[in-house]
Design a protein around this motif. Structure first.
Motif, mmCIF file in Angstrom:
data_model
loop_
_atom_site.group_PDB
_atom_site.id
_atom_site.type_symbol
_atom_site.label_atom_id
_atom_site.label_comp_id
_atom_site.label_asym_id
_atom_site.label_seq_id
_atom_site.Cartn_x
_atom_site.Cartn_y
_atom_site.Cartn_z
ATOM 1 N N ASP A 95 0.830 -1.205 0.000
ATOM 2 C CA ASP A 95 0.000 0.000 0.000
ATOM 3 C C ASP A 95 0.866 1.256 0.000
ATOM 4 O O ASP A 95 0.570 2.246 -0.687
ATOM 5 N N VAL A 96 1.938 1.248 0.793
ATOM 6 C CA VAL A 96 2.847 2.389 0.846
ATOM 7 C C VAL A 96 3.556 2.563 -0.497
ATOM 8 O O VAL A 96 3.713 3.690 -0.989
ATOM 9 N N LEU A 97 3.970 1.456 -1.109
ATOM 10 C CA LEU A 97 4.596 1.552 -2.423
ATOM 11 C C LEU A 97 3.612 2.114 -3.454
ATOM 12 O O LEU A 97 3.997 2.905 -4.323
ATOM 13 N N ASP A 98 2.351 1.714 -3.348
ATOM 14 C CA ASP A 98 1.332 2.273 -4.249
ATOM 15 C C ASP A 98 1.185 3.782 -4.028
ATOM 16 O O ASP A 98 1.023 4.548 -4.993
ATOM 17 N N GLU A 99 1.211 4.210 -2.769
ATOM 18 C CA GLU A 99 1.135 5.647 -2.474
ATOM 19 C C GLU A 99 2.315 6.389 -3.078
ATOM 20 O O GLU A 99 2.152 7.476 -3.656
ATOM 21 N N TRP A 129 3.670 -7.887 -6.107
ATOM 22 C CA TRP A 129 3.184 -6.523 -5.882
ATOM 23 C C TRP A 129 2.275 -6.067 -7.018
ATOM 24 O O TRP A 129 1.103 -5.747 -6.817
ATOM 25 N N ARG A 130 2.779 -6.037 -8.239
ATOM 26 C CA ARG A 130 1.989 -5.588 -9.380
ATOM 27 C C ARG A 130 2.326 -6.439 -10.590
ATOM 28 O O ARG A 130 3.489 -6.790 -10.815
ATOM 29 N N ASP A 131 1.313 -6.709 -11.392
ATOM 30 C CA ASP A 131 1.513 -7.548 -12.569
ATOM 31 C C ASP A 131 2.171 -6.807 -13.719
ATOM 32 O O ASP A 131 2.565 -7.444 -14.709
ATOM 33 N N ASP A 132 2.279 -5.470 -13.608
ATOM 34 C CA ASP A 132 2.859 -4.714 -14.713
ATOM 35 C C ASP A 132 4.282 -4.246 -14.432
ATOM 36 O O ASP A 132 4.881 -3.538 -15.253
ATOM 37 N N THR A 133 4.853 -4.618 -13.284
ATOM 38 C CA THR A 133 6.222 -4.211 -12.969
ATOM 39 C C THR A 133 7.190 -4.749 -14.015
ATOM 40 O O THR A 133 7.115 -5.914 -14.417
ATOM 41 N N GLN A 134 8.105 -3.890 -14.446
ATOM 42 C CA GLN A 134 9.198 -4.339 -15.296
ATOM 43 C C GLN A 134 10.473 -4.406 -14.460
ATOM 44 O O GLN A 134 10.703 -3.572 -13.580
#
Length: 301
Positions: A95-99, A129-134
């Motif tokens: 959540d903090v990384l998303d912020e 964390w996220r499916d779009d991370t490169q």
């Protein structure tokens, strides 16, 4: 949804912080220091690990929050950043990384990481964390990495027990252990994601052909890659995180960014080979067979 984040993953002393600083000069990128954010699931657990650490693991995250949320990185802003993180103690770290990613949007968040590759659990958290991370997998010749890492380790009072070679007595630090472990972990955790999401960068290619290497990397990440601009990107001195932070959070950069090597250590580091006795070993041995196999797979000879 903020733009897809980018994470540079590498073994220690492979240049990830330097590359992050270089890429911070791109208008589409916001690069942070090492956040070490994937050490725990919740913010409270992460802060507890930071408080128990004998190193500077929490400094990069505190400096980033201080800069983004409170306008600077002085001790007062670091204290505010700690309060900000403490207020989110029960929340997932993601959540903090998303912020943070939302705060820097429309720029893409870029984070270097040399801690997570040493521990498969952290790589799994990173991947989830996220499916779009490169991911940018940065690799350096094990000889060059080893010469610099060994020189740095000589001045360290604390060396992790799993960085030591126990075939000798007394056990001595062995740089090829984290090189092998980190790169194997990266390959195992991310190897099935495909070339569109995992791009490998050979550190030496940035020394010999900086412009073309950066152009290929930028194209793979979907970033503007006008080659005329690369000449201005070599010196990341204007990066907000380029130097040491304040007394309360001085760290966040990989040690090789600020390492001062002796002339002999640097001379050895610049003469990489796979088939000679290792200069940091008193027994005249060379690389382990597993290191040789992986280095050759990465294209080193």
């Amino acid at each position: 949804m903020s733009p897809a984040p980018i994470i540079i993953v590498a073994a220690p002393f492979c240049g990830s912080s330097w590359l992050a600083g270089v890429m911070s000069t791109m208008p589409d990128i916001y690069a942070t220091p090492q956040l070490c954010a994937f050490m725990a699931d919740t913010v409270g657990e992460l802060l507890e690990i930071f408080s128990l650490s004998q190193d500077e693991h929490g400094d990069g995250l505190h400096r980033t929050v201080a800069e983004l949320c409170f306008g600077g990185q002085r001790d007062a802003e670091i204290a505010q950043a700690h309060q900000w993180l403490t207020a989110r103690a029960t929340r997932p770290v993601t959540d903090v990384l998303d912020e943070i990613a939302a705060l820097v949007a429309p720029r893409r968040l870029l984070m270097p990481e040399t801690e997570a590759p040493l521990r498969p659990m952290e790589l799994q958290r990173m991947r989830r964390w996220r499916d779009d991370t490169q991911f940018v997998h940065m690799v350096r010749h094990p000889w060059t990495q080893g010469c610099r890492f060994a020189a740095w380790l000589q001045d360290r009072l604390f060396v992790p027990v799993d960085f030591r070679d126990y075939s000798r007595f007394p056990p001595l630090p062995e740089p090829q252990i984290p090189w092998l472990r980190a790169n194997c972990n990266i390959d195992n955790a991310l190897g099935d994601l495909g070339d569109a999401r995992v791009l490998r960068v050979i550190s030496e290619a940035l020394d010999t052909d900086f412009g073309d290497t950066m152009t290929v990397l930028a194209r793979g990440l979907g970033l503007p890659h006008a080659s005329a601009s690369w000449a201005t990107l070599r010196d990341p001195a204007e990066w907000r995180f380029a130097g040491r932070g304040p007394d309360q959070a001085p760290g966040g950069l990989e040690a090789d960014v600020r390492g001062a090597w002796s002339d002999d250590a640097e001379r050895l580091a610049r003469m990489p080979t796979l088939d000679q006795p290792l200069p940091w070993r008193p027994d005249g041995r060379g690389f382990a067979a597993e290191v040789l196999q992986l280095a050759e797979r990465y294209g080193y000879r």
